[in-house]
Design a protein around this motif. Sequence first.
Motif, mmCIF file in Angstrom:
data_model
loop_
_atom_site.group_PDB
_atom_site.id
_atom_site.type_symbol
_atom_site.label_atom_id
_atom_site.label_comp_id
_atom_site.label_asym_id
_atom_site.label_seq_id
_atom_site.Cartn_x
_atom_site.Cartn_y
_atom_site.Cartn_z
ATOM 1 N N MET A 198 -6.297 4.441 8.044
ATOM 2 C CA MET A 198 -7.214 4.230 6.934
ATOM 3 C C MET A 198 -7.249 2.754 6.592
ATOM 4 O O MET A 198 -6.251 2.165 6.204
ATOM 5 C CB MET A 198 -6.762 5.013 5.700
ATOM 6 C CG MET A 198 -7.757 4.966 4.549
ATOM 7 S SD MET A 198 -7.121 5.727 3.043
ATOM 8 C CE MET A 198 -6.029 4.440 2.466
ATOM 9 N N ARG A 199 -8.407 2.140 6.769
ATOM 10 C CA ARG A 199 -8.558 0.727 6.479
ATOM 11 C C ARG A 199 -9.053 0.481 5.059
ATOM 12 O O ARG A 199 -8.804 -0.587 4.505
ATOM 13 C CB ARG A 199 -9.551 0.101 7.467
ATOM 14 C CG ARG A 199 -9.054 0.030 8.894
ATOM 15 C CD ARG A 199 -8.207 -1.189 9.080
ATOM 16 N NE ARG A 199 -8.978 -2.397 8.808
ATOM 17 C CZ ARG A 199 -8.431 -3.559 8.501
ATOM 18 N NH1 ARG A 199 -7.137 -3.660 8.391
ATOM 19 N NH2 ARG A 199 -9.185 -4.616 8.278
ATOM 20 N N ALA A 200 -9.776 1.422 4.496
ATOM 21 C CA ALA A 200 -10.409 1.189 3.200
ATOM 22 C C ALA A 200 -10.435 2.483 2.397
ATOM 23 O O ALA A 200 -10.441 3.582 2.956
ATOM 24 C CB ALA A 200 -11.838 0.671 3.400
ATOM 25 N N PHE A 201 -10.433 2.335 1.065
ATOM 26 C CA PHE A 201 -10.700 3.497 0.233
ATOM 27 C C PHE A 201 -11.521 3.057 -0.971
ATOM 28 O O PHE A 201 -11.473 1.911 -1.419
ATOM 29 C CB PHE A 201 -9.413 4.215 -0.195
ATOM 30 C CG PHE A 201 -8.777 3.733 -1.473
ATOM 31 C CD1 PHE A 201 -9.144 4.274 -2.695
ATOM 32 C CD2 PHE A 201 -7.805 2.748 -1.451
ATOM 33 C CE1 PHE A 201 -8.565 3.842 -3.873
ATOM 34 C CE2 PHE A 201 -7.202 2.313 -2.625
ATOM 35 C CZ PHE A 201 -7.588 2.854 -3.841
ATOM 36 N N ASN A 251 -11.786 -0.818 -2.294
ATOM 37 C CA ASN A 251 -12.825 -1.312 -1.385
ATOM 38 C C ASN A 251 -14.235 -0.909 -1.752
ATOM 39 O O ASN A 251 -15.180 -1.637 -1.429
ATOM 40 C CB ASN A 251 -12.542 -0.824 0.045
ATOM 41 C CG ASN A 251 -11.205 -1.283 0.557
ATOM 42 O OD1 ASN A 251 -10.210 -0.590 0.338
ATOM 43 N ND2 ASN A 251 -11.155 -2.429 1.209
ATOM 44 N N ASP A 253 -12.073 5.443 8.949
ATOM 45 C CA ASP A 253 -11.614 4.145 8.462
ATOM 46 C C ASP A 253 -11.725 4.025 6.956
ATOM 47 O O ASP A 253 -11.107 3.139 6.352
ATOM 48 C CB ASP A 253 -12.393 3.003 9.128
ATOM 49 C CG ASP A 253 -13.873 3.044 8.792
ATOM 50 O OD1 ASP A 253 -14.241 2.600 7.701
ATOM 51 O OD2 ASP A 253 -14.662 3.519 9.627
ATOM 52 N N THR A 254 -12.516 4.902 6.313
ATOM 53 C CA THR A 254 -12.743 4.824 4.873
ATOM 54 C C THR A 254 -12.574 6.203 4.253
ATOM 55 O O THR A 254 -13.130 7.178 4.752
ATOM 56 C CB THR A 254 -14.158 4.292 4.569
ATOM 57 O OG1 THR A 254 -14.314 3.006 5.150
ATOM 58 C CG2 THR A 254 -14.400 4.205 3.074
ATOM 59 N N ALA A 272 -3.672 3.473 -5.208
ATOM 60 C CA ALA A 272 -3.552 2.155 -4.595
ATOM 61 C C ALA A 272 -2.105 1.687 -4.524
ATOM 62 O O ALA A 272 -1.694 1.042 -3.545
ATOM 63 C CB ALA A 272 -4.394 1.139 -5.367
ATOM 64 N N ALA A 284 -1.828 4.767 -0.886
ATOM 65 C CA ALA A 284 -2.673 4.132 0.124
ATOM 66 C C ALA A 284 -1.930 3.162 1.053
ATOM 67 O O ALA A 284 -2.210 3.141 2.258
ATOM 68 C CB ALA A 284 -3.850 3.421 -0.558
ATOM 69 N N TRP A 290 -3.523 0.945 4.192
ATOM 70 C CA TRP A 290 -4.438 0.187 3.338
ATOM 71 C C TRP A 290 -3.780 -1.054 2.774
ATOM 72 O O TRP A 290 -2.591 -1.052 2.436
ATOM 73 C CB TRP A 290 -4.918 1.071 2.195
ATOM 74 C CG TRP A 290 -5.795 0.373 1.199
ATOM 75 C CD1 TRP A 290 -7.119 0.098 1.323
ATOM 76 C CD2 TRP A 290 -5.410 -0.133 -0.086
ATOM 77 N NE1 TRP A 290 -7.590 -0.545 0.200
ATOM 78 C CE2 TRP A 290 -6.565 -0.709 -0.678
ATOM 79 C CE3 TRP A 290 -4.198 -0.174 -0.787
ATOM 80 C CZ2 TRP A 290 -6.534 -1.287 -1.946
ATOM 81 C CZ3 TRP A 290 -4.173 -0.752 -2.044
ATOM 82 C CH2 TRP A 290 -5.335 -1.303 -2.610
ATOM 83 N N LYS A 291 -4.546 -2.120 2.667
ATOM 84 C CA LYS A 291 -4.131 -3.322 1.965
ATOM 85 C C LYS A 291 -5.193 -3.649 0.924
ATOM 86 O O LYS A 291 -6.371 -3.395 1.147
ATOM 87 C CB LYS A 291 -3.968 -4.489 2.945
ATOM 88 C CG LYS A 291 -2.851 -4.291 3.962
ATOM 89 C CD LYS A 291 -2.748 -5.488 4.905
ATOM 90 C CE LYS A 291 -1.646 -5.267 5.932
ATOM 91 N NZ LYS A 291 -1.549 -6.412 6.887
ATOM 92 N N ASN A 334 -8.107 -5.118 -1.215
ATOM 93 C CA ASN A 334 -9.296 -5.851 -0.822
ATOM 94 C C ASN A 334 -9.309 -7.217 -1.507
ATOM 95 O O ASN A 334 -9.395 -7.309 -2.725
ATOM 96 C CB ASN A 334 -10.540 -5.048 -1.236
ATOM 97 C CG ASN A 334 -11.834 -5.746 -0.878
ATOM 98 O OD1 ASN A 334 -11.869 -6.605 -0.010
ATOM 99 N ND2 ASN A 334 -12.913 -5.367 -1.552
#
Length: 353
Positions: A1-4, A43, A308-309, A331, A335, A340-341, A343
């Motif tokens: 997971m790159r984004a949420f 994100n 990814d999201t 967060a 996450a 996740w990191k 944004n």
Amino acid sequence: MRAFGFLSFGHYGHGSGVRGVDARQMLHDAIDISVGADELGVNGAYVRVHHFARQSASPMPLLAAIAARTERIEVGTGVIDMRYENPLYLAEEAAALDLIADGRVALGVSRGSPEPADRGWESFGYTGSTDPRGADIAQVKLQRFLRAVRGEHLATAAAGPYGSAPAGAGLRVEPHSPSLIDRIWWGAGSRETAENTGRLGLNLMSSTLLTEATGQSLGDLQAEQIQRFRDAYAAAGHSGRPRVSVSRSVFPIVTGEDRYLFGMRPGEGADQIGIIDGFESTFGRTYAGEPDQLIEQLRADAAVMSADTVMLTIPSQMGVDLNLRILQNFAEHVAPALGWKPNTEGPVQGDEA
């Protein structure tokens, strides 16, 4: 997971109070939640679109207000019902929004879900559909919308002193945002629709449900749907790496109040089977638990780990503070363990997904 991000349905009622916010309060709350989410490093801020219902509609004014008040967060829809849209006017609005947002728009469109009104798109003036669900006109409008977003010429310059183009020259809709086409998503509720989305070269928003029921979990069904989408995208010869989102209801329990509000009774927290649009469908479960438990459960959700999201569906009618606490808990406590990191630079791009 790159984004949420968060997905708001924008419910409202008749008066004031936690469960009775009116339309004005709903809209202002959505802006304030987005501003707070931007500060947290979330994100995306996405809104559902429904018609003839007491919930979010006409997304462009709201998203423009959010874009003007935020710096990094992606703004978008999940999804706009194309049956109700003038595709060229939508393309104009979307381009203007994207220019206001400095390229932070992720516009989800689709045929749309069942609405309160019987063939409500006809009340908007869009007649001629021979499909009881209106899928035929949605597809025709989608193609015209995509042509407009790409900047194709869709009108001819008039003779006379009405513009700078010579008579007979081709005209595109204005304004135009050149990169917006890369950030158009199609909301897909089946594996077949996902494959068609891949062939079109669009991004994929996997629906909050799938119009299939095989006994598999929603996560497993969506993971297969996502793979079929990616295979079709590659087979069609599209370059790049398209983005994929899934939606989940996730409530981290960090405090006693969280447990009171979101703790589930025995037997809850499983996928559900129901009928929608005449199809036996699989509806996703609600995840609620302590952070370590949620991390384990979400890692076991094949679609969450393939996308990814992740869009967290939030109880928007319960106010700004509660919803920001849900996002902050996710967060801070969940996450990061899923990849996740925060944004700090702006929306995730396709090649980063």
